[in-house]
Design a protein around this motif. Structure first.
Motif, PDB file in Angstrom:
ATOM      1  N   GLY A 190       1.067  -2.665   5.443  1.00  0.00           N
ATOM      2  CA  GLY A 190       1.783  -2.155   4.283  1.00  0.00           C
ATOM      3  C   GLY A 190       1.088  -2.454   2.984  1.00  0.00           C
ATOM      4  O   GLY A 190       1.651  -2.224   1.909  1.00  0.00           O
ATOM      5  N   GLY A 191      -0.137  -2.958   3.040  1.00  0.00           N
ATOM      6  CA  GLY A 191      -0.826  -3.413   1.841  1.00  0.00           C
ATOM      7  C   GLY A 191      -1.916  -2.472   1.370  1.00  0.00           C
ATOM      8  O   GLY A 191      -1.961  -1.289   1.731  1.00  0.00           O
ATOM      9  N   SER A 192      -2.786  -3.005   0.521  1.00  0.00           N
ATOM     10  CA  SER A 192      -3.955  -2.279   0.011  1.00  0.00           C
ATOM     11  C   SER A 192      -5.104  -3.276  -0.068  1.00  0.00           C
ATOM     12  O   SER A 192      -4.890  -4.469  -0.316  1.00  0.00           O
ATOM     13  N   TRP A 193      -6.333  -2.766   0.095  1.00  0.00           N
ATOM     14  CA  TRP A 193      -7.485  -3.656   0.161  1.00  0.00           C
ATOM     15  C   TRP A 193      -8.707  -2.951  -0.417  1.00  0.00           C
ATOM     16  O   TRP A 193      -8.953  -1.774  -0.147  1.00  0.00           O
ATOM     17  N   LEU A 194      -9.462  -3.712  -1.183  1.00  0.00           N
ATOM     18  CA  LEU A 194     -10.727  -3.214  -1.717  1.00  0.00           C
ATOM     19  C   LEU A 194     -11.807  -4.256  -1.489  1.00  0.00           C
ATOM     20  O   LEU A 194     -11.604  -5.445  -1.770  1.00  0.00           O
ATOM     21  N   ASP A 195     -12.922  -3.835  -0.941  1.00  0.00           N
ATOM     22  CA  ASP A 195     -14.132  -4.659  -0.934  1.00  0.00           C
ATOM     23  C   ASP A 195     -15.334  -3.718  -0.927  1.00  0.00           C
ATOM     24  O   ASP A 195     -15.178  -2.509  -1.092  1.00  0.00           O
ATOM     25  N   GLU A 196     -16.513  -4.273  -0.761  1.00  0.00           N
ATOM     26  CA  GLU A 196     -17.715  -3.439  -0.859  1.00  0.00           C
ATOM     27  C   GLU A 196     -17.882  -2.490   0.314  1.00  0.00           C
ATOM     28  O   GLU A 196     -18.730  -1.591   0.273  1.00  0.00           O
ATOM     29  N   THR A 197     -17.044  -2.641   1.372  1.00  0.00           N
ATOM     30  CA  THR A 197     -17.184  -1.790   2.554  1.00  0.00           C
ATOM     31  C   THR A 197     -16.118  -0.711   2.653  1.00  0.00           C
ATOM     32  O   THR A 197     -16.271   0.228   3.429  1.00  0.00           O
ATOM     33  N   GLN A 198     -15.019  -0.823   1.884  1.00  0.00           N
ATOM     34  CA  GLN A 198     -13.941   0.155   2.045  1.00  0.00           C
ATOM     35  C   GLN A 198     -12.930   0.069   0.912  1.00  0.00           C
ATOM     36  O   GLN A 198     -12.820  -0.943   0.214  1.00  0.00           O
ATOM     37  N   LEU A 199     -12.174   1.153   0.771  1.00  0.00           N
ATOM     38  CA  LEU A 199     -10.955   1.196  -0.028  1.00  0.00           C
ATOM     39  C   LEU A 199      -9.836   1.598   0.916  1.00  0.00           C
ATOM     40  O   LEU A 199      -9.884   2.677   1.524  1.00  0.00           O
ATOM     41  N   TYR A 200      -8.866   0.710   1.075  1.00  0.00           N
ATOM     42  CA  TYR A 200      -7.662   0.996   1.863  1.00  0.00           C
ATOM     43  C   TYR A 200      -6.495   0.954   0.889  1.00  0.00           C
ATOM     44  O   TYR A 200      -6.284  -0.053   0.216  1.00  0.00           O
ATOM     45  N   LEU A 201      -5.747   2.056   0.793  1.00  0.00           N
ATOM     46  CA  LEU A 201      -4.759   2.197  -0.271  1.00  0.00           C
ATOM     47  C   LEU A 201      -3.424   2.696   0.254  1.00  0.00           C
ATOM     48  O   LEU A 201      -3.349   3.731   0.925  1.00  0.00           O
ATOM     49  N   ASN A 202      -2.371   1.938  -0.030  1.00  0.00           N
ATOM     50  CA  ASN A 202      -0.999   2.391   0.142  1.00  0.00           C
ATOM     51  C   ASN A 202      -0.455   2.730  -1.233  1.00  0.00           C
ATOM     52  O   ASN A 202      -0.151   1.833  -2.039  1.00  0.00           O
ATOM     53  N   GLY A 203      -0.348   4.016  -1.535  1.00  0.00           N
ATOM     54  CA  GLY A 203       0.018   4.449  -2.878  1.00  0.00           C
ATOM     55  C   GLY A 203       1.370   3.964  -3.347  1.00  0.00           C
ATOM     56  O   GLY A 203       1.609   3.862  -4.552  1.00  0.00           O
ATOM     57  N   ILE A 204       2.268   3.628  -2.421  1.00  0.00           N
ATOM     58  CA  ILE A 204       3.598   3.139  -2.794  1.00  0.00           C
ATOM     59  C   ILE A 204       3.503   1.878  -3.639  1.00  0.00           C
ATOM     60  O   ILE A 204       4.374   1.589  -4.451  1.00  0.00           O
ATOM     61  N   GLN A 205       2.421   1.116  -3.475  1.00  0.00           N
ATOM     62  CA  GLN A 205       2.262  -0.131  -4.212  1.00  0.00           C
ATOM     63  C   GLN A 205       1.766   0.074  -5.641  1.00  0.00           C
ATOM     64  O   GLN A 205       2.031  -0.763  -6.501  1.00  0.00           O
ATOM     65  N   CYS A 206       1.047   1.161  -5.887  1.00  0.00           N
ATOM     66  CA  CYS A 206       0.306   1.225  -7.150  1.00  0.00           C
ATOM     67  C   CYS A 206       0.544   2.471  -7.994  1.00  0.00           C
ATOM     68  O   CYS A 206       0.086   2.523  -9.130  1.00  0.00           O
ATOM     69  N   PHE A 207       1.247   3.484  -7.475  1.00  0.00           N
ATOM     70  CA  PHE A 207       1.452   4.699  -8.256  1.00  0.00           C
ATOM     71  C   PHE A 207       2.835   4.706  -8.886  1.00  0.00           C
ATOM     72  O   PHE A 207       3.843   4.468  -8.219  1.00  0.00           O
ATOM     73  N   MET A 208       2.887   5.001 -10.172  1.00  0.00           N
ATOM     74  CA  MET A 208       4.154   5.178 -10.881  1.00  0.00           C
ATOM     75  C   MET A 208       4.583   6.644 -10.787  1.00  0.00           C
ATOM     76  O   MET A 208       3.765   7.538 -10.557  1.00  0.00           O
ATOM     77  N   TYR A 209       5.863   6.874 -10.998  1.00  0.00           N
ATOM     78  CA  TYR A 209       6.353   8.244 -11.112  1.00  0.00           C
ATOM     79  C   TYR A 209       7.101   8.403 -12.436  1.00  0.00           C
ATOM     80  O   TYR A 209       7.618   7.430 -13.001  1.00  0.00           O
ATOM     81  N   ALA A 210       7.113   9.625 -12.931  1.00  0.00           N
ATOM     82  CA  ALA A 210       7.855   9.931 -14.163  1.00  0.00           C
ATOM     83  C   ALA A 210       9.296  10.227 -13.786  1.00  0.00           C
ATOM     84  O   ALA A 210       9.562  11.038 -12.892  1.00  0.00           O
ATOM     85  N   GLU A 211      10.212   9.562 -14.456  1.00  0.00           N
ATOM     86  CA  GLU A 211      11.634   9.746 -14.149  1.00  0.00           C
ATOM     87  C   GLU A 211      12.012  11.213 -14.226  1.00  0.00           C
ATOM     88  O   GLU A 211      11.672  11.916 -15.185  1.00  0.00           O
ATOM     89  N   GLY A 212      12.676  11.704 -13.172  1.00  0.00           N
ATOM     90  CA  GLY A 212      13.111  13.089 -13.114  1.00  0.00           C
ATOM     91  C   GLY A 212      12.061  14.056 -12.619  1.00  0.00           C
ATOM     92  O   GLY A 212      12.327  15.265 -12.532  1.00  0.00           O
ATOM     93  N   ARG A 213      10.863  13.578 -12.265  1.00  0.00           N
ATOM     94  CA  ARG A 213       9.779  14.500 -11.892  1.00  0.00           C
ATOM     95  C   ARG A 213       9.136  14.125 -10.546  1.00  0.00           C
ATOM     96  O   ARG A 213       7.974  14.432 -10.305  1.00  0.00           O
ATOM     97  N   ARG A 214       9.906  13.491  -9.674  1.00  0.00           N
ATOM     98  CA  ARG A 214       9.368  13.075  -8.379  1.00  0.00           C
ATOM     99  C   ARG A 214       9.044  14.246  -7.461  1.00  0.00           C
ATOM    100  O   ARG A 214       8.250  14.107  -6.528  1.00  0.00           O
TER     101      ARG A 214
END
Length: 578
Positions: A101-125
């Protein structure tokens, strides 16, 4: 369209640079408010992802003019003077959590769970989203979202965006197979892993086809297993709309029996979730509210039934043998009966309490597992239906009804909906089942044993071989030369003298250091234990029971005298010879 952009300058810092850009109508009266999710679907606890966000700023995208930004809550921001502008919000996100359920960055990969890092604009989901990644040359992307350009992914809405994790790396391994006319992708990240693709594709295809036969149709047009195969011991899986992330290790053991069975089990479990929780969703989560707890009482359906089918379908698809299936079922039984919270909290209330402490041990004997008890009550229900209808109906029919009436229609189901469908499929009053085993804490041994006998099996009870556990009712852990009490069986001899965290120093004057079992096996009427409690030395006298009553081992086994009818019933249930 709302645009997101992710890049990184120095992967050794684990920081990603995130930008969000959107046009605000000129006639917009309300200020622009941005919300970061506080939890993620698949783990029902508040996780406060705002802890991972650094330096939030807002600008006019056309002029780069800074815009007034005010933090309203721990994970909500307001941008003033945004009307008529294209607003760019930027911040840093700390990607240093390697689990499913996490996210990870190093020199070999980017693993991203957008739920952790993306904001949404209220009313525009519900607006379309586009995600652009700035990646090094030669990196490949594994994701359930469609690529619409080089390193550009498209999502129909914010919910799709954050329910579509990705792995980007130059070392991704990949295999593809077809089931039900649909493409399934298996991705493996990690050079240490040496997948036997012929075996993996054969087994994954078999359990995928079995699930498709059960439900009759699929919620998506394709599916992606995103596997982080790690160099160290690990186990975790999380379900998504048309994908799953699985973190597993150690990598070099992937194709060994011990780890490969875990790989199969978690993969089959997570695929089942595409129907059961991603599509067949409780009414309380229609739609998700990412800002607070989304309480629901039916996690025994979402996770319990999925836990049952996750191992059961591997046997039914002939990927695993009956003996291998029973090994996994016996593990569920052991975990269920190890926890006396089963006597104190119903599985329906435990669903609610996932938001309280459901993923931590918690205080002793307080709660029951929605996974383990949920799987056992699902087994009980399946066998009960099969016995009443001689296998012409089963729990499969309940799940198909849920899929057709709620999953395919996009309507959330309620507790009452589930009870109604179960009762209609069974064809008799099922109040006993729900009152005793879903909303109550009645013992499961007797009804489960009776149900298992229909398929030529039974519950076996084996006395505990440990003197400390079986005769006295306490468990310990050895920490170097220290023997510490970790668990006490309710109303046992130990419960009248010992407490959790006691350090046992000696038994009858003999030092306890890795030899506790032998010291407690001398058949004496009473034992004098010297213990440190809160750094104070004290003496405790215990009198053992004559029998090993505590923590017996309860397992499923075949009846040695099973009749021909029971053996035939076993084959109809498990799709294997008795």
């Amino acid at each position: 369209m709302i645009q997101y952009h992710v890049s990184f300058a120095n992967p050794l810092t684990f920081y990603l640079q995130v930008q969000m850009q959107l046009a605000v109508p000129a006639n917009e009266v309300a200020p622009l408010e941005l919300q970061l999710p506080a939890w993620r679907p698949g783990r029902y606890e508040i996780q406060n992802f705002g802890q991972k966000i650094q330096r939030v700023e807002a600008f006019d995208a056309a002029t780069s003019e800074p815009l007034p930004l005010r933090k309203l809550t721990k994970d909500r921001w307001q941008v003033a003077d945004a009307a008529g502008r294209t607003v760019r919000v930027q911040y840093n996100f700390y990607a240093h959590q390697m689990d499913a359920g996490g996210s990870w960055l190093d020199e070999t990969q980017l693993y991203l769970n957008g739920i952790q890092c993306f904001m949404y604009a209220e009313g525009r989901r519900t607006e379309e989203c586009q995600l652009m990644l700035t990646l090094p040359e030669g990196w490949q992307i594994a994701c359930g979202m469609k690529q619409v350009g080089p390193n550009v992914l498209a999502a129909a809405s914010f919910d799709v965006l954050v329910d579509s994790p990705l792995i980007a790396s130059p070392t991704l391994q990949h295999a593809e197979y077809e089931a039900g006319g649909l493409p399934f992708h298996v991705w493996v990240q990690g050079n240490e892993a040496k997948p036997d693709w012929d075996v993996i594709v054969r087994d994954f295809k078999a359990f995928s086809e079995e699930q498709l036969r059960l439900f009759g149709s699929f919620p998506a047009t394709d599916y992606h297993f995103l596997n982080e195969i790690l160099p160290y011991k690990h186990y975790h899986g999380v379900e998504h709309l048309n994908s799953t992330v699985i973190t597993l290790g150690p990598a070099e053991q992937l194709m060994t029996e011990e780890l490969y069975k875990e790989f199969l089990g978690v993969s089959c479990h997570e695929l089942f979730h595409v129907w059961n929780i991603k599509s067949i969703r409780p009414a309380e989560m229609m739609p998700y509210d990412y800002t607070r707890e989304n309480y629901f009482r039916t996690c025994f359906v979402a996770e319990g039934i999925t836990t049952y089918y996750g191992e059961y379908l591997l046997a039914r698809a002939n990927v695993r043998t009956a003996r291998q299936y029973f090994d996994e079922l016996n593990t569920v039984l052991r975990k269920h009966y190890d926890d006396h919270g089963r006597n104190n909290l119903s599985v329906a209330d435990a669903s609610m309490d996932l938001w309280l402490d459901g993923y931590r041990p918690g205080i002793p004997d307080r709660k029951v597992s929605v996974y383990h008890k949920g799987a056992l009550v699902a087994l009980l229900l399946d066998l009960h239906i099969r016995r009443l209808h001689n296998h012409q109906r089963s729990l499969d029919d309940v799940m198909r009804r849920l899929w057709q009436e709620f999953g395919q229609t996009g309507i959330g189901y309620t507790e009452e909906d589930y009870q109604h469908i179960v009762t209609e499929v069974v064809g008799e009053d099922m109040r006993w089942y729900f009152e005793q085993h879903i909303y109550g804490t009645a013992e499961l041994e007797t009804p489960l044993d009776e149900a298992l006998r229909f398929v030529g099996c039974c519950l076996m009870l084996q006395l505990n071989g440990s003197a400390a556990e079986g005769r006295f009712g306490f468990r310990t852990v050895q920490k170097n030369d220290r023997t510490e009490v970790t668990d006490i069986y309710p109303n046992s001899p130990a419960s009248r003298g010992l407490t959790v965290d006691d350090q046992i120093v000696a038994v009858n004057g003999r030092r306890a250091s890795g030899n506790l079992q032998s010291l407690l096996s001398s058949n004496q009427a009473r034992y004098e234990l010297t213990v440190f409690r809160q750094d104070r030395l004290t003496t405790v006298v215990l009198e053992p029971t004559t029998e090993r009553l505590f923590w017996p081992r309860i397992t499923v086994a075949k009846l040695p005298e099973a009749t021909a009818a029971q053996q035939a019933s076993f084959s109809q249930w498990l799709n294997q010879a008795f």
